[in-house]
Write an enzyme that holds these catalytic residues in place. Structure first.
Site, PDB file in Angstrom:
ATOM      1  N   THR A 149      22.832  23.286 -68.855  1.00  0.00           N
ATOM      2  CA  THR A 149      22.228  22.014 -68.964  1.00  0.00           C
ATOM      3  C   THR A 149      20.904  21.870 -68.169  1.00  0.00           C
ATOM      4  O   THR A 149      20.008  21.803 -69.200  1.00  0.00           O
ATOM      5  CB  THR A 149      23.495  21.077 -68.029  1.00  0.00           C
ATOM      6  OG1 THR A 149      23.414  21.747 -66.829  1.00  0.00           O
ATOM      7  CG2 THR A 149      24.819  20.961 -68.657  1.00  0.00           C
ATOM      8  N   LYS A 175      26.629  28.929 -65.612  1.00  0.00           N
ATOM      9  CA  LYS A 175      25.824  27.816 -65.422  1.00  0.00           C
ATOM     10  C   LYS A 175      25.783  27.100 -64.365  1.00  0.00           C
ATOM     11  O   LYS A 175      26.849  27.010 -63.883  1.00  0.00           O
ATOM     12  CB  LYS A 175      25.917  26.955 -66.624  1.00  0.00           C
ATOM     13  CG  LYS A 175      27.053  26.098 -66.900  1.00  0.00           C
ATOM     14  CD  LYS A 175      27.246  24.711 -66.182  1.00  0.00           C
ATOM     15  CE  LYS A 175      25.962  23.801 -66.232  1.00  0.00           C
ATOM     16  NZ  LYS A 175      26.205  22.659 -65.195  1.00  0.00           N
ATOM     17  N   THR A 186      32.001  25.105 -58.111  1.00  0.00           N
ATOM     18  CA  THR A 186      30.571  24.730 -57.870  1.00  0.00           C
ATOM     19  C   THR A 186      29.809  24.912 -59.239  1.00  0.00           C
ATOM     20  O   THR A 186      28.549  24.718 -59.215  1.00  0.00           O
ATOM     21  CB  THR A 186      29.975  25.597 -56.724  1.00  0.00           C
ATOM     22  OG1 THR A 186      30.056  27.031 -57.334  1.00  0.00           O
ATOM     23  CG2 THR A 186      30.508  25.441 -55.803  1.00  0.00           C
ATOM     24  N   GLU A 272      18.314  22.629 -59.053  1.00  0.00           N
ATOM     25  CA  GLU A 272      17.343  21.506 -59.815  1.00  0.00           C
ATOM     26  C   GLU A 272      16.305  21.423 -58.803  1.00  0.00           C
ATOM     27  O   GLU A 272      16.085  20.808 -57.847  1.00  0.00           O
ATOM     28  CB  GLU A 272      18.249  20.242 -60.005  1.00  0.00           C
ATOM     29  CG  GLU A 272      19.209  20.484 -61.197  1.00  0.00           C
ATOM     30  CD  GLU A 272      20.025  18.962 -61.429  1.00  0.00           C
ATOM     31  OE1 GLU A 272      20.520  18.853 -62.596  1.00  0.00           O
ATOM     32  OE2 GLU A 272      20.115  18.289 -60.598  1.00  0.00           O
ATOM     33  N   ASN A 398      17.220  13.948 -61.476  1.00  0.00           N
ATOM     34  CA  ASN A 398      18.264  13.289 -61.345  1.00  0.00           C
ATOM     35  C   ASN A 398      18.108  11.678 -61.507  1.00  0.00           C
ATOM     36  O   ASN A 398      19.046  11.180 -61.785  1.00  0.00           O
ATOM     37  CB  ASN A 398      18.864  13.668 -60.027  1.00  0.00           C
ATOM     38  CG  ASN A 398      19.408  14.972 -60.174  1.00  0.00           C
ATOM     39  OD1 ASN A 398      20.801  15.225 -60.642  1.00  0.00           O
ATOM     40  ND2 ASN A 398      18.968  16.030 -59.574  1.00  0.00           N
ATOM     41  N   THR A 403      18.805  10.181 -69.694  1.00  0.00           N
ATOM     42  CA  THR A 403      17.726  10.058 -70.591  1.00  0.00           C
ATOM     43  C   THR A 403      16.933  10.990 -71.150  1.00  0.00           C
ATOM     44  O   THR A 403      16.092  11.341 -71.924  1.00  0.00           O
ATOM     45  CB  THR A 403      16.677   8.889 -70.111  1.00  0.00           C
ATOM     46  OG1 THR A 403      16.248   9.288 -69.088  1.00  0.00           O
ATOM     47  CG2 THR A 403      17.660   7.611 -70.151  1.00  0.00           C
TER      48      THR A 403
END
Length: 403
Positions: A149, A175, A186, A272, A398, A403
């Protein structure tokens, strides 16, 4: 034991593939992955503890009641969670995959990852299933890409080892980048091995292993809804089947742990917006629970994570995290130091600050991998947790995730 190439296709009898089917808007990214075993395999899985669970988890749990499976189908871009028809869609994913492979739909593990609360249209998956099956081969990397992702790198690893003189192999893909917190599992992880092991022993091995691996990873403190780790063991290596604990089981456990620790580090390092992999090593705890609680608390501390991003040796934040962890710790005995490829620098002794060079500390903390060493000096137990720094980019990612 030695690391080898091949990922989830390293073990005998396993093939994999990945394609873009249209769930994700970006046509350059694969969004559908398939893992297939030539023969029916022993299967085990562990799942998120979040009360809100993705529909695929319910379907997979039902399919694994007999401890057997033969294939894994996973899409990215849509979590198939909190949807009125989620179970129906997950079951349909299993059915069309089983039909294309000419196996039973009860032998399919189903997984989804992505945005929560968006209905998952089965049409792109149905239209691409034949292409996906045709892609099966030595394509672990394609499958690894298909489950990504916000991940920035593919995560795969494989290992060769021996049980009773028989060469065995184990491999995995994962992932995980955000919405990761130590509460099982997790992320999504798929592991394959050609070891012959009974389903109940495979489940025992996995359930034991995750307590010190995947449950000790945190990126942002959010436990996801679709987390799952699954293992398929098809027995094609030809070793004597592992049906009880003993030397063979211990060897398998060591190989499994080597794979899972490697994937844990890859997941944490690819958090991230992350720029650094953080590892907290706790030693000298009075018991295992204390060691794990302290390690988790430090690795989850937003203030500590932010300090590491700024290469700031603010060790007081580490002690603060230890203090509110809930663990019974004698803070007057706590030592803290920071380690990287540039060396080690002690910053706290017996719960108090000590003189150290801010310049050397900065140099150490500017590295990509940082170890936070916590010595409790109250016992013999140890624990390790993994995480990442907290950056501006995390909020950006985030803030517009959908979008």
């Amino acid at each position: 034991m030695e690391f080898i190439n091949g990922g989830i296709c390293a073990a005998k009898g396993f093939t994999a593939g990945g394609v873009h089917c249209g769930i994700r808007k970006n046509k350059t990214k694969k969004d559908l992955a398939l893992i297939y075993s030539e023969t029916k395999a022993s299967a085990a899985a562990v799942y998120t503890t979040n009360l809100v669970k993705g529909a695929p988890l319910a379907v997979t749990k039902a399919h694994l009641l007999n401890g057997k499976a033969q294939a894994v189908i996973c899409n990215s871009g849509n979590a198939n969670t909190c949807n009125a028809n989620g179970i129906e869609v997950a079951e349909e994913m299993a059915k069309i995959t089983a039909d294309a492979l000419n196996i039973s739909e009860d032998d399919i593990i189903v997984a989804s990852t992505g945005v929560i609360g968006l209905p998952l249209d089965i049409t792109p998956i149905k239209n691409s299933i034949d292409t996906l099956v045709a892609s099966l081969g030595n394509n672990s990397q394609d499958a690894a890409e298909g489950i990504m992702t916000t991940d920035t790198v593919q995560k795969e690893v494989a290992l060769s080892f021996e049980i009773g003189g028989v060469t065995c192999k184990i491999g995995g893909i994962a992932k995980g980048s955000g919405m990761i917190h130590p509460n099982m599992a997790t992320m999504l992880v798929f592991i394959t091995t050609d070891v012959a092991i009974a389903p109940e022993m495979l489940q025992k091995a996995l359930s034991k292993d995750i307590r010190s691996t995947f449950n000790m990873v945190s990126v942002d403190g959010d436990t996801s809804t679709n987390d799952m780790v699954s293992v398929l063991a098809n027995g094609m290596a030809g070793n004597e089947e592992i049906t009880s604990e003993g030397e063979a089981f211990d060897t398998f456990m060591k190989a499994l742990n080597t794979i899972t620790v490697h994937l844990c580090r890859m997941i944490a390092g690819d958090g991230e917006g992350a720029t650094k992999l953080l590892e907290c090593v706790v030693t000298g705890a009075k018991d295992e629970i204390t060691a794990k609680t302290v390690a988790k608390s430090v690795i989850c501390s937003s203030l500590t994570k932010a300090a590491m991003f700024g290469a700031d040796a603010n060790w007081g934040r580490v002690l603060c995290a230890i203090g509110y962890s809930g663990a019974e710790v004698d803070v007057t005995k706590v030592d803290v130091s920071f380690t990287s490829l540039k060396g080690t620098i002690p910053v706290c002794k017996d719960g108090s600050g000590i003189e150290f060079s801010e310049e050397i500390a900065k140099e150490i903390l500017l590295e990509k991998e940082i170890t936070i060493n916590v010595g409790l000096n109250s016992g013999e137990f140890t624990s390790t947790a993994w995480g990442c720094d907290l950056t501006y980019e995390y909020v950006k990612i985030n803030g517009d995730y959908r979008t």
